[in-house]
Design an enzyme around this catalytic site. Structure first.
Site, PDB file in Angstrom:
ATOM      1  N   ASN A 187     -34.746 102.674  -5.479  1.00  0.00           N
ATOM      2  CA  ASN A 187     -35.766 102.761  -4.431  1.00  0.00           C
ATOM      3  C   ASN A 187     -35.716 104.172  -3.870  1.00  0.00           C
ATOM      4  OD1 ASN A 187     -37.623 100.724  -2.811  1.00  0.00           O
ATOM      5  ND2 ASN A 187     -36.925 102.314  -1.425  1.00  0.00           N
ATOM      6  N   VAL A 234     -44.119  98.863  -7.873  1.00  0.00           N
ATOM      7  CA  VAL A 234     -44.583  99.646  -6.721  1.00  0.00           C
ATOM      8  C   VAL A 234     -46.041  99.274  -6.465  1.00  0.00           C
ATOM      9  CG1 VAL A 234     -43.002 101.547  -7.186  1.00  0.00           C
ATOM     10  CG2 VAL A 234     -45.257 101.595  -8.209  1.00  0.00           C
ATOM     11  N   ALA A 236     -49.834  98.928  -6.428  1.00  0.00           N
ATOM     12  CA  ALA A 236     -50.839  99.264  -7.449  1.00  0.00           C
ATOM     13  C   ALA A 236     -51.680 100.435  -6.932  1.00  0.00           C
ATOM     14  CB  ALA A 236     -51.710  98.052  -7.715  1.00  0.00           C
ATOM     15  N   ASN A 262     -50.184  94.388  -9.528  1.00  0.00           N
ATOM     16  CA  ASN A 262     -51.564  93.953  -9.754  1.00  0.00           C
ATOM     17  C   ASN A 262     -52.444  95.177  -9.986  1.00  0.00           C
ATOM     18  OD1 ASN A 262     -51.437  91.134  -9.616  1.00  0.00           O
ATOM     19  ND2 ASN A 262     -51.438  91.155  -7.374  1.00  0.00           N
ATOM     20  N   SER A 288     -46.968  86.550 -11.622  1.00  0.00           N
ATOM     21  CA  SER A 288     -47.454  85.677 -10.555  1.00  0.00           C
ATOM     22  C   SER A 288     -46.368  84.727 -10.080  1.00  0.00           C
ATOM     23  CB  SER A 288     -48.649  84.855 -11.046  1.00  0.00           C
ATOM     24  OG  SER A 288     -49.012  83.931 -10.040  1.00  0.00           O
ATOM     25  N   GLY A 289     -46.444  84.419  -8.802  1.00  0.00           N
ATOM     26  CA  GLY A 289     -45.504  83.438  -8.252  1.00  0.00           C
ATOM     27  C   GLY A 289     -44.960  83.828  -6.902  1.00  0.00           C
ATOM     28  N   LYS A 343     -54.385  88.432 -15.307  1.00  0.00           N
ATOM     29  CA  LYS A 343     -53.784  88.230 -13.977  1.00  0.00           C
ATOM     30  C   LYS A 343     -54.861  88.383 -12.900  1.00  0.00           C
ATOM     31  CE  LYS A 343     -51.100  87.472 -10.619  1.00  0.00           C
ATOM     32  NZ  LYS A 343     -51.056  88.319  -9.507  1.00  0.00           N
ATOM     33  N   HIS A 346     -56.759  85.292 -12.940  1.00  0.00           N
ATOM     34  CA  HIS A 346     -55.882  84.301 -12.297  1.00  0.00           C
ATOM     35  C   HIS A 346     -56.095  84.359 -10.778  1.00  0.00           C
ATOM     36  CE1 HIS A 346     -52.161  83.486 -10.049  1.00  0.00           C
ATOM     37  NE2 HIS A 346     -51.808  82.632 -10.993  1.00  0.00           N
ATOM     38  N   ASN A 347     -56.099  85.573 -10.255  1.00  0.00           N
ATOM     39  CA  ASN A 347     -56.264  85.716  -8.807  1.00  0.00           C
ATOM     40  C   ASN A 347     -57.648  85.281  -8.347  1.00  0.00           C
ATOM     41  OD1 ASN A 347     -53.727  86.750  -8.986  1.00  0.00           O
ATOM     42  ND2 ASN A 347     -54.104  88.439  -7.600  1.00  0.00           N
ATOM     43  N   GLU A 350     -57.513  81.723  -8.238  1.00  0.00           N
ATOM     44  CA  GLU A 350     -56.663  81.424  -7.062  1.00  0.00           C
ATOM     45  C   GLU A 350     -57.495  81.479  -5.772  1.00  0.00           C
ATOM     46  OE1 GLU A 350     -52.892  83.797  -6.807  1.00  0.00           O
ATOM     47  OE2 GLU A 350     -53.772  84.576  -4.970  1.00  0.00           O
ATOM     48  N   TYR A 351     -58.332  82.495  -5.638  1.00  0.00           N
ATOM     49  CA  TYR A 351     -59.189  82.628  -4.449  1.00  0.00           C
ATOM     50  C   TYR A 351     -60.035  81.352  -4.286  1.00  0.00           C
ATOM     51  CZ  TYR A 351     -58.667  87.720  -3.523  1.00  0.00           C
ATOM     52  OH  TYR A 351     -58.215  88.975  -3.187  1.00  0.00           O
ATOM     53  N   LYS A 417     -56.266  91.834  -1.200  1.00  0.00           N
ATOM     54  CA  LYS A 417     -55.708  93.106  -1.686  1.00  0.00           C
ATOM     55  C   LYS A 417     -56.525  93.682  -2.830  1.00  0.00           C
ATOM     56  CE  LYS A 417     -50.950  92.528  -0.255  1.00  0.00           C
ATOM     57  NZ  LYS A 417     -50.632  91.120  -0.598  1.00  0.00           N
ATOM     58  N   ARG A 444     -64.398  85.234   2.212  1.00  0.00           N
ATOM     59  CA  ARG A 444     -63.373  86.027   2.920  1.00  0.00           C
ATOM     60  C   ARG A 444     -64.039  87.175   3.681  1.00  0.00           C
ATOM     61  NH1 ARG A 444     -57.712  86.650  -0.517  1.00  0.00           N
ATOM     62  NH2 ARG A 444     -57.613  84.530  -1.275  1.00  0.00           N
TER      63      ARG A 444
END
Ligand code: 6PG
Length: 620
Positions: A187, A234, A236, A262, A288-289, A343, A346-347, A350-351, A417, A444
């Site tokens: 880091n 880190v 995106a 992402n 994801s998770g 992915k 996927h999001n 998810e939304y 995001k 949203r």
């Protein structure tokens, strides 16, 4: 490696003994004619050496299929090392025993019975090209010390590096360490803001005691076995590019960078191409998770270079969640940025799943249920419509703070995001109607206009205390109906992108790695693994056709009752509108075509002319 007389046989034997692996002296593999030539005082040329180097390369390949070995060989030129390294570049390590001409001449002259005379030494120094990437050792050190250094360099390096210790990075580190991998963690240091992050993190967790912690890039990179495997966790966006530039000067050919954020899939493709020019592999992977998934087993969606993937496969597959058959929820997705593309979708899905749950909860509230009762209702749906998001939403509705439910105290502005936004953009670019994703995304955005909502509420929202005339079972069926449409749209988007970009994605495999570890895991997803074995369009599956037809009446009823009672349910309503649209054999687009032709002479095609010819009418 090193010129004759540098001590490589002595050191090589000792090292092999220490590591308990076989030892081979390259000199023992010279053909007769080479030995004769050298013994007669002549230097070998490149042609003389070729067959010999190839023999040693074959030997190394065979030994690598077992537990490896130590081979000593002068390997003076870069091209010789290239031959020796053929097909094993990623698995070999060079140790260069370096000494001066005088030092080595003295040693050679002291030797008895060696076919290399000191006069030949000069010819060796003449052609010596010092390797750039190697463990370089000063031969004036004692053999014991030399062995110690080599062992430390060879053995004490980490197998995997994690760059960026945010929430996800930290959880992945612990997951890797818990699975027995030796890792290095990095880091950055920012005065007064980010100090000793890696060191402190290591100290906080017992499982990290064998890991290495750094805030200096060079030491971090040098602590890793080659080819290096470095996962970037880190933010995106531009940060990834900055990090890549910071790392590049320290990397070696064939090292592998894995972007686990992402990131936008188009950017991943660009980075892949850029790093290819530097001989660095780049793997863009969806993860994801959330925090817990990353710690206990996320769903991982890697893409890019398949060969590079093989080198990181054992790590990613081990730390990933496992499906109901015990298989890893991680698989090579496809080329370029396809892993991050899926992915992103996927999001998007998810939304929608989140929005649908928010909408049904609002309906249940209208039916008079308090948060505990809503939780009870959702809990009872587990039997027929279970999903991770249903489970967490149930818990959310139970959570109390004092005498009130926490959920009622949360500001009604939904953040994002950006991945939902990208999904909507990708859909528009590909011409795929992902109407539920845009609806959830725009809901949203509407929520964000809090002040305007309050203002306009005064002018437009009549007080409506009426109750929708529906049962909770109607709501459940409408919800299940909309979820099938959501999954149809999400996978449609993936399937169209796969065709357009020639990614050759396997939808069943994708559904499988989404059955555990990820946010949209559900029993429906488990069913889809089977469905996609026979079709890429879930609305052609007989079982799903029957379910959609069975639930449609409830969807119609719930949605019309919501309209009549001013309950906002855009995603539910859109699911019904979409199904109506996609199942309409003769749509209203004929009118649009006529309008386009009327004002812009854009032409239209006719049903009674199958030649595909364009027609134009003078509408006046
Ligand atoms: C996951 C999540 C994760 C995160 C996203 C969505 O699969 O683990 O999708 O990636 O929750 O950042 O975030 P927004 O809702 O903020 O867009």
């Amino acid at each position: 490696m090193g010129v004759s007389g540098c001590g490589k046989s002595t050191i090589g034997k000792l090292l092999a003994q220490e590591l308990n692996i076989p030892f081979f002296d390259g000199d023992d593999f010279h053909p007769e004619e080479n030995i004769a030539k050298m013994s007669s005082g002549q230097a070998l040329n490149d042609d003389d050496r070729l067959g010999w180097l190839q023999t040693l390369n074959k030997l190394a390949i065979i030994q690598l299929s077992n537990k490896g070995c130590v081979i000593v060989c002068s390997a003076l030129k870069e091209s010789y090392r290239g031959i020796l390294n053929t097909n094993i570049k990623c698995s070999s390590k060079w140790v260069f025993l370096n000494g001066s001409f005088e030092q080595i001449k003295e040693r050679i002259n002291a030797r008895k019975g060696h076919f290399m005379s000191s006069e030949l030494l000069k010819s060796q120094f003449d052609i010596l090209e010092e390797p750039k990437k190697c463990i370089e050792i000063d031969i004036s050190l004692s053999p014991k010390k030399i062995i110690k250094i080599i062992k430390k360099e060879v053995m004490n390096t980490s197998e995997f590096g994690l760059f960026g210790l945010g929430v996800m990075g930290k959880s992945l580190c612990r997951n890797l360490a818990n699975n027995g991998f030796k890792i290095s963690m990095f880091n950055r240091h920012v005065d007064g803001v980010e100090e000793n992050i890696a060191k402190n993190f290591k100290a906080e967790h017992k499982e990290l005691s064998n890991s290495e912690a750094f805030d200096d890039i060079s030491s971090f990179v040098n602590s890793l076995q080659q080819p290096r495997r470095i996962m970037l966790m880190v933010n995106a966006g531009k940060t990834i590019d900055y990090v890549i530039e910071d790392l590049l000067p320290h990397l070696s050919e064939n090292d592998i960078l894995i972007d686990g954020g992402n990131s936008n899939y188009k950017k991943t493709k660009e980075r892949f191409e850029y790093l290819k020019t530097k001989n660095i592999h780049f793997i863009g992977t969806g993860v994801s998770g959330g925090e817990e998934g990353a710690l206990k087993g996320p769903s991982i969606m890697p893409s890019g270079d398949i060969e590079a993937y093989k080198s990181v496969q054992p790590f990613l597959e081990t730390i990933s969640a496992k499906d109901k058959n015990g298989l890893p929820c991680c698989t090579y997705v496809g080329p370029e940025g396809s892993g991050q593309f899926i992915k992103m979708v996927h999001n998007g899905v998810e939304y929608v799943e989140m929005q649908l749950l928010a909408e049904v909860a609002t309906i249940l509230e209208n039916l008079g249920q308090n948060p505990d009762e809503i939780a009870n209702t959702l809990e009872s749906w587990k039997e027929s419509a279970n999903s991770y998001l249903l489970e967490i939403t149930t818990s959310i509705f139970r959570k109390k703070e004092g005498n009130d439910w926490l959920v009622n105290k949360i500001l009604d502005k939904a953040g994002n995001k950006g991945t939902g936004n990208w999904t909507a953009i990708a859909s528009a670019e590909l011409g795929v109607p992902s109407t539920l994703i845009t609806s959830a995304l725009f809901s949203r955005y509407i929520s964000f206009y809090k002040e305007e909502r309050i203002l306009l509420n005064k002018s437009f929202k009549e007080v409506n205390n009426s109750k929708a005339n529906i049962t909770t079972n109607d709501v459940l069926e409408a919800y299940q109906f909309a979820r099938i449409i959501n999954h149809y749209q999400g996978f449609k988007l993936i399937s169209e992108a796969s065709i357009k970009s020639s990614w050759n994605l396997n939808l069943s495999k994708i559904a499988r790695i989404w059955t555990n570890g990820c946010i949209i895991r559900s029993t429906l997803m488990e069913d889809l693994v089977e469905v996609f074995k026979n079709t890429t369009n879930i609305l052609t599956n007989p079982k799903l056709i029957a379910i959609v037809n069975q639930y449609k009446p409830s969807a119609k009823k719930v949605i019309s009752e919501c309209v009549l009672n001013d309950i906002t349910t855009p995603a539910l309503a859109e699911a019904l509108q979409f199904l109506n649209g996609i199942t309409t054999a003769y749509a209203s687009a004929n009118i649009i075509q006529a309008q386009r032709d009327y004002f812009g002479a854009h032409t239209y095609q006719r049903l009674d002319d199958t030649s595909g010819k364009s027609h134009h009418t003078n509408w006046n």
